[in-house]
Motif scaffolding. Structure first.
Motif, PDB file in Angstrom:
ATOM      1  N   TYR A   1      26.980 -22.154  14.230  1.00  0.00           N
ATOM      2  CA  TYR A   1      25.950 -21.302  14.828  1.00  0.00           C
ATOM      3  C   TYR A   1      24.817 -21.032  13.838  1.00  0.00           C
ATOM      4  N   LEU A   2      23.709 -20.605  14.404  1.00  0.00           N
ATOM      5  CA  LEU A   2      22.641 -19.985  13.610  1.00  0.00           C
ATOM      6  C   LEU A   2      22.201 -18.767  14.411  1.00  0.00           C
ATOM      7  N   MET A   3      21.774 -17.735  13.753  1.00  0.00           N
ATOM      8  CA  MET A   3      21.337 -16.545  14.487  1.00  0.00           C
ATOM      9  C   MET A   3      20.085 -15.950  13.858  1.00  0.00           C
ATOM     10  N   SER A   4      19.452 -15.067  14.639  1.00  0.00           N
ATOM     11  CA  SER A   4      18.192 -14.496  14.183  1.00  0.00           C
ATOM     12  C   SER A   4      18.026 -13.102  14.772  1.00  0.00           C
ATOM     13  N   TYR A   5      17.282 -12.251  14.059  1.00  0.00           N
ATOM     14  CA  TYR A   5      16.982 -10.936  14.611  1.00  0.00           C
ATOM     15  C   TYR A   5      15.657 -11.029  15.358  1.00  0.00           C
ATOM     16  N   ALA A   6      15.692 -10.699  16.646  1.00  0.00           N
ATOM     17  CA  ALA A   6      14.504 -10.883  17.491  1.00  0.00           C
ATOM     18  C   ALA A   6      13.706  -9.603  17.678  1.00  0.00           C
TER      19      ALA A   6
ATOM     20  N   SER B   1       0.857  -1.183   0.000  1.00  0.00           N
ATOM     21  CA  SER B   1       0.000   0.000   0.000  1.00  0.00           C
ATOM     22  C   SER B   1       0.897   1.238   0.000  1.00  0.00           C
ATOM     23  N   GLU B   2       0.491   2.204  -0.817  1.00  0.00           N
ATOM     24  CA  GLU B   2       1.359   3.366  -1.044  1.00  0.00           C
ATOM     25  C   GLU B   2       1.740   4.085   0.244  1.00  0.00           C
ATOM     26  N   GLU B   3       0.742   4.180   1.100  1.00  0.00           N
ATOM     27  CA  GLU B   3       0.942   4.903   2.354  1.00  0.00           C
ATOM     28  C   GLU B   3       2.055   4.291   3.209  1.00  0.00           C
ATOM     29  N   ASP B   4       2.167   2.963   3.080  1.00  0.00           N
ATOM     30  CA  ASP B   4       3.117   2.279   3.942  1.00  0.00           C
ATOM     31  C   ASP B   4       4.464   1.996   3.289  1.00  0.00           C
ATOM     32  N   MET B   5       4.621   2.457   2.056  1.00  0.00           N
ATOM     33  CA  MET B   5       5.885   2.177   1.366  1.00  0.00           C
ATOM     34  C   MET B   5       7.079   2.662   2.173  1.00  0.00           C
ATOM     35  N   ALA B   6       6.894   3.856   2.793  1.00  0.00           N
ATOM     36  CA  ALA B   6       8.003   4.428   3.563  1.00  0.00           C
ATOM     37  C   ALA B   6       7.888   4.048   5.034  1.00  0.00           C
ATOM     38  N   ARG B   7       7.057   3.047   5.296  1.00  0.00           N
ATOM     39  CA  ARG B   7       6.809   2.661   6.683  1.00  0.00           C
ATOM     40  C   ARG B   7       8.096   2.186   7.360  1.00  0.00           C
ATOM     41  N   LYS B   8       8.330   2.776   8.501  1.00  0.00           N
ATOM     42  CA  LYS B   8       9.497   2.323   9.264  1.00  0.00           C
ATOM     43  C   LYS B   8       9.083   1.107  10.079  1.00  0.00           C
ATOM     44  N   PRO B   9       9.894   0.042  10.091  1.00  0.00           N
ATOM     45  CA  PRO B   9       9.497  -1.116  10.896  1.00  0.00           C
ATOM     46  C   PRO B   9       9.403  -0.727  12.359  1.00  0.00           C
ATOM     47  N   GLY B  10       8.476  -1.335  13.063  1.00  0.00           N
ATOM     48  CA  GLY B  10       8.360  -1.071  14.491  1.00  0.00           C
ATOM     49  C   GLY B  10       9.630  -1.495  15.202  1.00  0.00           C
ATOM     50  N   LEU B  11       9.872  -0.891  16.357  1.00  0.00           N
ATOM     51  CA  LEU B  11      11.092  -1.212  17.104  1.00  0.00           C
ATOM     52  C   LEU B  11      11.154  -2.701  17.442  1.00  0.00           C
ATOM     53  N   LEU B  12      10.003  -3.284  17.755  1.00  0.00           N
ATOM     54  CA  LEU B  12       9.989  -4.690  18.176  1.00  0.00           C
ATOM     55  C   LEU B  12       9.803  -5.654  17.002  1.00  0.00           C
ATOM     56  N   GLU B  13       9.638  -5.113  15.808  1.00  0.00           N
ATOM     57  CA  GLU B  13       9.383  -5.973  14.642  1.00  0.00           C
ATOM     58  C   GLU B  13      10.603  -6.830  14.309  1.00  0.00           C
ATOM     59  N   GLN B  14      10.315  -8.104  14.027  1.00  0.00           N
ATOM     60  CA  GLN B  14      11.421  -9.009  13.689  1.00  0.00           C
ATOM     61  C   GLN B  14      11.686  -8.922  12.187  1.00  0.00           C
ATOM     62  N   ILE B  15      12.429  -7.891  11.822  1.00  0.00           N
ATOM     63  CA  ILE B  15      12.682  -7.609  10.398  1.00  0.00           C
ATOM     64  C   ILE B  15      13.366  -8.821   9.757  1.00  0.00           C
TER      65      ILE B  15
ATOM     66  N   HIS C   1      21.423   1.871  22.625  1.00  0.00           N
ATOM     67  CA  HIS C   1      20.608   3.072  22.332  1.00  0.00           C
ATOM     68  C   HIS C   1      19.610   2.815  21.200  1.00  0.00           C
ATOM     69  N   ILE C   2      19.147   1.586  21.081  1.00  0.00           N
ATOM     70  CA  ILE C   2      18.333   1.245  19.913  1.00  0.00           C
ATOM     71  C   ILE C   2      17.030   2.052  19.856  1.00  0.00           C
ATOM     72  N   GLU C   3      16.462   2.306  21.036  1.00  0.00           N
ATOM     73  CA  GLU C   3      15.192   3.045  21.051  1.00  0.00           C
ATOM     74  C   GLU C   3      15.372   4.434  20.435  1.00  0.00           C
ATOM     75  N   LYS C   4      16.447   5.080  20.850  1.00  0.00           N
ATOM     76  CA  LYS C   4      16.724   6.437  20.380  1.00  0.00           C
ATOM     77  C   LYS C   4      17.076   6.409  18.883  1.00  0.00           C
ATOM     78  N   ILE C   5      17.897   5.413  18.506  1.00  0.00           N
ATOM     79  CA  ILE C   5      18.284   5.302  17.088  1.00  0.00           C
ATOM     80  C   ILE C   5      17.032   5.088  16.245  1.00  0.00           C
ATOM     81  N   HIS C   6      16.150   4.223  16.729  1.00  0.00           N
ATOM     82  CA  HIS C   6      14.909   3.935  16.001  1.00  0.00           C
ATOM     83  C   HIS C   6      14.084   5.205  15.821  1.00  0.00           C
TER      84      HIS C   6
END
Lengths: 109, 320
Positions: free
Chosen positions: B222-227, B137-151, B189-194
């Motif tokens: 190893y295996l890793m993931s973004y939480a 959706s056009e409106e969300d094209m520039a949507r920033k992922p939420g801080l807690l979103e598992q991108i 400082h992820i909250e502030k960076i976000h």
């Protein structure tokens, strides 16, 4: 729900029949291996048969056959890795699978 | 959901088709090899596959290669892929998840078990669908992922979805599981960076940090993931454990070299810190989920402690 369950049961019963038909072919491969365990061709065919049997036998209600074929496949693979040929232990393990297959085939005849 | 099942064993294909059919609401197509699967997808571009069920040991193209091909084709970057295989050793499990599988069912399977995994994949596909709708959706094209979103992170070695990580851990054999640890890296400082970063900057930061961590874990298994929330979780076999402090320092040096264009509070450089290593102690899903949560909290707590002590850093002689 009841009809869904009975349809699944009917389907599984049909697949069980297909499995038994294929099992007779796998059984021939296992017998060929037992007759000539040092032949590359019979080893490959036996491994293929064991792998296929162990993949679906237990799901279709043939738990013992599934367990035996998984075990035989593991032993045979280990032998091939260690010694490059099947030991008496793996030949015995394949024989067990063959005999159980024959029992199933006889029962369904 | 449209499911494409790939297995060279006709009995398994019949079985899977029957099990899926009994669930209702799904369409399933079975093919006998990786090549046939690729051919089917090429000849039916209008078919939208929502889930793949892949065998591993097949003549010609094996299931792991096919999984990797599907992911890298660009057409199925996040479509649920469930491996359905007799190969139960850690090497195959690791390789399948690293190639992009989301779940792994070992043959012989119980009918109920397979149905449960397909339902999980369905939920996953539905969530994915919702996200795709958001993005297109056009409106969300520039949507920033939420801080807690598992991108979702693309094309970084051994980085898998969080959902896949939760499925991966219970598959480890007793020896591997009890010899494994999980630990987290937290971007400080992820909250502030976000808050300060644009969508592109934030996504770029997460991808770059993931790549840097992955590069530095290469000598380990190893295996890793973004939480989400700037936290990366890593599951690592304990027979070779890195020194936490030097690993963190090296990662931070590498991040610094990247000269990321990300706004940070007071213009501070981007830094990560590493939480304590948590030993995996049980097979039960709740125990595993708990270990992942503890590792995540440890990493977040370490970052919070460092941020709180930041002004006194020089007195304590801390380094990151």
């Amino acid at each position: 729900m009841m009809s869904g369950q009975s349809t699944l049961e009917e389907g599984l019963s049909r697949i069980r029949q297909s499995f038994v038909t294929r099992l007779s072919g796998y059984s021939v491969d296992l017998l060929a291996f037992l007759a000539a365990p040092s032949s590359i061709e019979t080893v490959d065919s036996a491994l293929f048969a064991l792998h296929k049997i162990s993949g679906s036998a237990a799901t279709l209600g043939f738990s013992e056959l599934g367990m035996q074929s998984k075990q035989a496949e593991e032993i045979l693979r280990e032998d091939l890795t260690k010694y490059a040929y099947p030991s008496d232990i793996s030949v015995d393990a394949v024989r067990v699978v063959y005999l159980t297959s024959q029992e199933i085939l006889d029962a369904s005849a | 959901m449209y499911i494409l099942a790939v297995d060279d064993d006709p009995i398994i294909l019949e079985l899977v088709v029957e099990v899926v059919r009994a669930m209702g609401d799904h369409t399933i197509k079975g093919v006998g090899s990786g090549a046939e699967a690729i051919e089917f997808l090429a000849e039916n571009p209008d078919v939208k596959v929502d889930c793949f069920l892949l065998d591993i040991q097949m003549p010609g193209m094996d299931g792991i290669t096919l999984c990797n091909a599907l992911r890298t084709s660009g057409a199925f970057p996040r479509t649920p892929i469930v491996m359905l295989t007799a190969m139960s050793d850690k090497g195959h499990i690791d390789a399948a998840f690293a190639a992009g599988a989301n779940d792994y069912v070992v043959k012989p399977f119980e009918v109920f078990e397979l149905q449960t995994r397909i339902r999980q994949a369905e939920k996953r596909a539905a969530a994915l669908e919702a996200q795709i709708e958001d993005i297109t959706s056009e409106e969300d094209m520039a949507r920033k992922p939420g801080l807690l979103e598992q991108i979702h992170i693309y094309d970084v070695d051994n980085v898998i979805d969080y959902f896949a990580l939760e499925n991966y851990v219970p598959l480890l054999s007793r020896r591997s599981l009890f010899g494994s640890v999980v630990f987290g890296f937290q971007i400080r400082h992820i909250e502030k960076i976000h808050e300060l970063a644009t969508s592109l900057q934030f996504r770029g930061l997460i991808a770059d940090v993931a790549e840097t961590i992955s590069d530095h874990l290469r000598p380990y298994q190893y295996l890793m993931s973004y939480a989400g929330n700037g936290t990366f979780l890593c599951v690592l076999e304990e027979n070779k454990i890195p020194n936490r402090k030097s690993l963190t320092d090296n990662i931070n040096i590498a991040i610094n070299r990247l000269e990321m264009q990300v706004p940070t509070p007071r213009g501070l450089p981007v830094r990560v810190c590493c939480g304590d290593m948590v030993r995996l102690l049980g097979y039960r899903r709740d125990l595993i989920e708990n270990a992942l949560v503890v590792a995540r909290t440890q990493a977040e707590q370490t970052a919070a402690d460092m941020d709180r002590d930041f002004d006194n850093m020089w007195f304590y002689g801390r380094t990151a």
